[in-house]
Scaffold this active site. Sequence first.
Site, PDB file in Angstrom:
ATOM      1  N   HIS A 171       1.851  -2.068  -7.747  1.00 35.27           N
ATOM      2  CA  HIS A 171       3.256  -1.701  -7.938  1.00 35.27           C
ATOM      3  C   HIS A 171       4.107  -2.186  -6.773  1.00 35.27           C
ATOM      4  O   HIS A 171       3.590  -2.535  -5.703  1.00 35.27           O
ATOM      5  CB  HIS A 171       3.398  -0.180  -8.073  1.00 35.27           C
ATOM      6  CG  HIS A 171       2.634   0.576  -7.021  1.00 35.27           C
ATOM      7  ND1 HIS A 171       1.388   1.109  -7.239  1.00 35.27           N
ATOM      8  CD2 HIS A 171       2.940   0.862  -5.725  1.00 35.27           C
ATOM      9  CE1 HIS A 171       0.958   1.696  -6.132  1.00 35.27           C
ATOM     10  NE2 HIS A 171       1.885   1.564  -5.203  1.00 35.27           N
ATOM     11  N   ARG A 269      -6.595  -5.464   2.534  1.00 27.28           N
ATOM     12  CA  ARG A 269      -7.052  -4.270   1.834  1.00 27.28           C
ATOM     13  C   ARG A 269      -6.288  -4.212   0.509  1.00 27.28           C
ATOM     14  O   ARG A 269      -5.074  -4.023   0.484  1.00 27.28           O
ATOM     15  CB  ARG A 269      -6.763  -3.020   2.670  1.00 27.28           C
ATOM     16  CG  ARG A 269      -7.073  -1.699   1.978  1.00 27.28           C
ATOM     17  CD  ARG A 269      -6.518  -0.558   2.831  1.00 27.28           C
ATOM     18  NE  ARG A 269      -6.647   0.741   2.188  1.00 27.28           N
ATOM     19  CZ  ARG A 269      -5.806   1.225   1.282  1.00 27.28           C
ATOM     20  NH1 ARG A 269      -4.761   0.488   0.886  1.00 27.28           N
ATOM     21  NH2 ARG A 269      -5.969   2.417   0.764  1.00 27.28           N
ATOM     22  N   ASP A 271      -4.913  -2.603  -2.261  1.00 24.75           N
ATOM     23  CA  ASP A 271      -4.566  -1.221  -2.600  1.00 24.75           C
ATOM     24  C   ASP A 271      -4.449  -1.031  -4.107  1.00 24.75           C
ATOM     25  O   ASP A 271      -3.863  -1.853  -4.815  1.00 24.75           O
ATOM     26  CB  ASP A 271      -3.239  -0.850  -1.935  1.00 24.75           C
ATOM     27  CG  ASP A 271      -2.834   0.574  -2.217  1.00 24.75           C
ATOM     28  OD1 ASP A 271      -3.471   1.495  -1.672  1.00 24.75           O
ATOM     29  OD2 ASP A 271      -1.887   0.778  -3.010  1.00 24.75           O
ATOM     30  N   GLU A 313      -9.858  -1.346  -2.364  1.00 21.55           N
ATOM     31  CA  GLU A 313      -9.631   0.098  -2.331  1.00 21.55           C
ATOM     32  C   GLU A 313      -9.685   0.574  -3.776  1.00 21.55           C
ATOM     33  O   GLU A 313      -8.672   0.670  -4.456  1.00 21.55           O
ATOM     34  CB  GLU A 313      -8.279   0.429  -1.687  1.00 21.55           C
ATOM     35  CG  GLU A 313      -8.087   1.915  -1.429  1.00 21.55           C
ATOM     36  CD  GLU A 313      -7.065   2.561  -2.364  1.00 21.55           C
ATOM     37  OE1 GLU A 313      -6.834   3.780  -2.246  1.00 21.55           O
ATOM     38  OE2 GLU A 313      -6.497   1.855  -3.213  1.00 21.55           O
TER      39      GLU A 313
END
Length: 471
Positions: A171, A269, A271, A313
Amino acid sequence: MTGALRAAFDDDRDADTFALRLDRYGPELLASLQAAYGEQAEPLLAQLLEVMLHAYHTRPADLKRLDEARLLTPDWLQRPDTVGYVAYTDRFAGTLKGVQGHLPYLEDLGVTYLHLMPLLKPRPGENDGGYAVQDYRAVRDDLGSMDDLSTLAADLRARGMSLVLDLVLNHVAQEHEWAAKARAGDPTYRAYFHIFPDRTDPDAFERTLPEVFPDFAPGNFTWDDAAQGWVWTTFNTYQWDLNWANPDVLREFVDIILHLANRGVEVFRLDAIAFLWKRLGTDCQNQPEVHHLTRALRACARIVAPAVAFKAEAIVAPDDLIHYLGTGDHHGKVSDMAYHNSLMVQLWSSLASRDTRLITQALSAFPPKPTNTTWACTSAATTTSAGRSATRTRTPWASAGPGTGTSCRTSTAASTRARSRAGWCSSSTRRPATAASAGRSPASPGWRSRWTAASRRPWITRCGASCCCTP
């Protein structure tokens, strides 16, 4: 490599390097594009080649040298002398320049992996701790500039340290340029999101969707007056889910990843990666296309910047987790690391209960991971759920430094932001808590009870924490 593509290079050595990498990773890239986008794959590949060529030509010489070094040491994240340190920039040193001033201290600790928690420019005001990104090509104004980030990354490299940043894939903030254009009625950018004119499709999806934050952000869709539609907002009303079924979204993120890689970011990372692909009748997590998208992103990075690594993640059920490191055709070809959610929970449970039987049973059920990947798990919590500095947890393998951050001397290190993924994490990870927002669809009582039970686990908090990874 075609003659037209080779003509894009002035140096035959660069042309040969690009050609060899394209021959190696191009088939994986095309296969994943075809799996996700069908007949749109071929034109998308042509667009991605343009993006990759530009990024390759603009990649700094010292990073190209690092690329070659990493190709010779593909297990660099699994080395036993890897030491990770994770911190919020402002709480550790005030600014990016301040972090640079603390590098001698980190160097004394033997740190080789520095994860700075979300610092890309977020929306003003409430921003989910920095995970509502307004601009992926800028940093928070109070932390410095992108030039400061590049300077810090260069200094880190000179000291043998890798820079790690969070990349939010699912998002963007509603203030992001793409969302602003979508709200203004631009059809190209409306297609970047999931926007519905009425409740027909949202209600159909809601029948099988869990709710991440039912107490203060119930439902998965938000009415937006400017867009004149119901926008898919899995997490907060101001975080608009991207439509990864649109190949333009993948192209944008390839460009973003390579841009940041050329700024010196070495580990991303990824997300909320489990949520990327939406499919009616499912919980819209862990869909097969997610792994095709990850492999496509990885292939593009390997062609241009093979020094870059991905950390997934994916706070998902244990049976789904291994796929983020790769199984079957994707074996070892998606993320280089993934958070080991079960181990994170069982580790603290074992410490609290002084009983290792549950962790032994849980770990014995996990299938073997690809040998070129590694797991990550939290080893110390350093902040409260409100994000304020708190007493650090010291363990036999971790040492705490000044400011908000920890280090961990094990096989490798990483960090996690505890979030409510499939009922694993608590609502306390969002700040500040607000009343349920108007315009959201109703909550699911059944999911609320499971989620609330999870939220009472005392060891699950928002943290800037170090992690240890088992090779």
